[in-house]
Design an enzyme around this catalytic site. Structure first.
Site, PDB file in Angstrom:
ATOM      1  N   ARG A 185     -10.402  15.486   6.914  1.00 38.95           N
ATOM      2  CA  ARG A 185     -11.092  15.633   5.592  1.00 38.95           C
ATOM      3  C   ARG A 185     -12.393  16.177   5.945  1.00 38.95           C
ATOM      4  O   ARG A 185     -13.269  15.572   7.054  1.00 38.95           O
ATOM      5  CB  ARG A 185     -11.260  14.586   4.812  1.00 38.95           C
ATOM      6  CG  ARG A 185      -9.830  14.281   4.317  1.00 38.95           C
ATOM      7  CD  ARG A 185     -10.067  13.232   3.328  1.00 38.95           C
ATOM      8  NE  ARG A 185      -9.336  12.123   3.796  1.00 38.95           N
ATOM      9  CZ  ARG A 185      -9.452  10.444   3.468  1.00 38.95           C
ATOM     10  NH1 ARG A 185     -10.068  10.012   2.472  1.00 38.95           N
ATOM     11  NH2 ARG A 185      -8.672   9.733   4.045  1.00 38.95           N
ATOM     12  N   ASN A 226       1.028  -1.259  -0.164  1.00 37.49           N
ATOM     13  CA  ASN A 226       0.025  -0.158  -0.066  1.00 37.49           C
ATOM     14  C   ASN A 226       0.818   1.206  -0.102  1.00 37.49           C
ATOM     15  O   ASN A 226       1.452   1.637   1.256  1.00 37.49           O
ATOM     16  CB  ASN A 226      -0.871   0.007   1.240  1.00 37.49           C
ATOM     17  CG  ASN A 226      -1.791   1.157   1.164  1.00 37.49           C
ATOM     18  OD1 ASN A 226      -1.802   1.993   0.521  1.00 37.49           O
ATOM     19  ND2 ASN A 226      -2.643   1.227   2.283  1.00 37.49           N
TER      20      ASN A 226
END
Ligand code: AMP
Length: 393
Positions: free
Chosen positions: A240, A10
């Protein structure tokens, strides 16, 4: 004899997380080790752990001349020579965007890589770094089979109406549509759910980690996601915003003189739990804090989850089960309790003691709708896909 292993990667802008799984055909691949290289570009450093989480190796490098290519070369060498005698036979990568082309994992050939590069503008914070790690491995180990697993793929079963924005239809043709993310997590949960709730057909899964989204799943297939064109839509996250009135951005740009960089920072870095609380993006810190800001952020978080749950339940025509997963979903009992109390109208009867104990079942035996904690495992999902795709090839 070295253990044949699948390396799961990842790769982000400044870090590369990895996990190694034994390569065999057991339904549940066994993890051999995991770790990460962080601080690429600033202070690259490595920690490698065995399957029990014990540190087996650490390293540091000067930032100059140590990028994704050097990191991948180091990783393979370290795994094969230091970790319990692993021989890497394939690599599976988390790739954020598969666009509309890839609704399942794919072996990463040059032609596929060229397609995936076209999606870089759709996910500029992640896609280029995902692809950099793949290219680095391909250059150094050209015979190593590599597989791409996409965060968007699981959601390609969403009906067309769920993929549309209410914008001129020609723009939809240009790829401006709702894709959905966290698909590998949802796919893993959908795979495990029958062990817990074999009769549940209409399910909402809440992936509550640093990134936060929710997914409506019908008979094992995604039909709706809280995330849309990018991974900033939907629910408030660590830093976010989640969904915003788009007119707010116009106001900032036109009346307040904000430029794109400043807007991006607001959307991705300064908002969410951190922005609302002014304390932290870490739910552990917020739950332990007595600051009014922390309380406010936690309340907004739970309220937003409950609100999205209502929308997703409407899409499904009611639900049979609700699942919590990822760092907050798996560990934060007070968050689950708050959400479950707000969801009583759906027929959810909280078992408060079971919730405090971490489940897996969070509802009473007579609850018409069940709720669960199921730990997610995106790395294992990638290992399964990589193995299955290579076996089929
Ligand atoms: P993830 O992205 O899945 O690793 O999740 C990260 C989030 O999980 C962070 O907001 C952490 O604060 C949160 N988290 C991890 N452990 C706990 C815990 N025991 N209680 C509350 N939140 C937790």
């Amino acid at each position: 004899m070295a253990d044949p292993a699948i390396l799961v990667v990842n790769a982000g802008s400044s870090s590369i997380k990895y996990a190694a799984f034994r390569h065999d055909d057991s339904p549940d691949p066994v993890i051999l080790g995991k770790g990460q290289i962080e601080g690429l570009g600033t202070r690259p450093r490595f920690v490698g752990k065995n399957e029990h989480g014990e540190v087996l190796g650490q390293n540091e490098w000067p930032a100059e001349g140590f990028g994704h290519a050097e990191a991948m070369a180091f990783l393979i060498d370290w795994l094969e020579h230091n970790e319990a005698d692993i021989h890497v036979v394939a690599a599976g990568h988390r790739v954020v965007h598969g666009g509309l082309l890839y609704s399942r994992p794919v072996q990463l050939t040059d032609a596929v890589m060229a397609e995936l590069r076209q999606f870089e503008p759709l996910a500029p914070l992640h896609q280029p770094h995902n692809l950099a790690a793949i290219r680095a491995l391909a250059e150094q180990f050209p015979d190593l089979p590599q597989v791409g697993c996409f965060d968007t793929a699981f959601h390609r079963t969403m009906p067309e109406v769920a993929q549309l924005f209410a914008i001129p239809y020609a723009m939809t043709g240009q790829g401006i549509r709702r894709y959905g993310f966290h698909g590998l997590s949802y796919e893993y949960i959908a795979r495990r759910l029958p062990e817990f709730a074999p009769d549940a057909s209409r399910v909402v899964v809440a992936h509550l980690g640093n990134g936060v989204s929710m997914c409506a799943i019908h008979d094992g297939h995604s039909v709706e996601s809280s995330m849309g064109f990018t991974a900033v839509d939907g629910l408030p996250m660590g830093t976010r915003t989640g969904a915003l009135d788009p007119g707010l951005l116009l106001y900032l740009i036109q009346s307040q003189g904000w430029d794109a960089g400043r807007v991006e920072k607001l959307l991705y870095k300064d908002s969410g739990l951190l922005g609302v609380s002014q304390v932290s993006n870490d739910m552990r810190v917020l739950l332990a804090s007595r600051e009014e800001g922390a309380r406010r952020a936690v309340e907004l978080f739970c309220y937003a989850i409950a609100r999205h749950l209502g929308a997703l339940a409407a899409v499904l025509g009611g639900i049979d089960a609700l699942v919590f997963t990822a760092g907050i979903g798996e560990n934060a009992a007070p968050i689950r309790e708050d959400v479950l109390r707000r969801a009583a109208w759906l027929g959810i009867r909280l078992d408060a003691a079971a919730n405090r104990a971490g489940g897996p079942r969070l509802t009473t035996a007579d609850s018409p709708v069940s709720a669960w904690v199921i730990p997610t495992n995106e790395e294992k999902m990638i290992a399964i896909h990589t193995r299955d795709l290579l076996a089929a090839a």
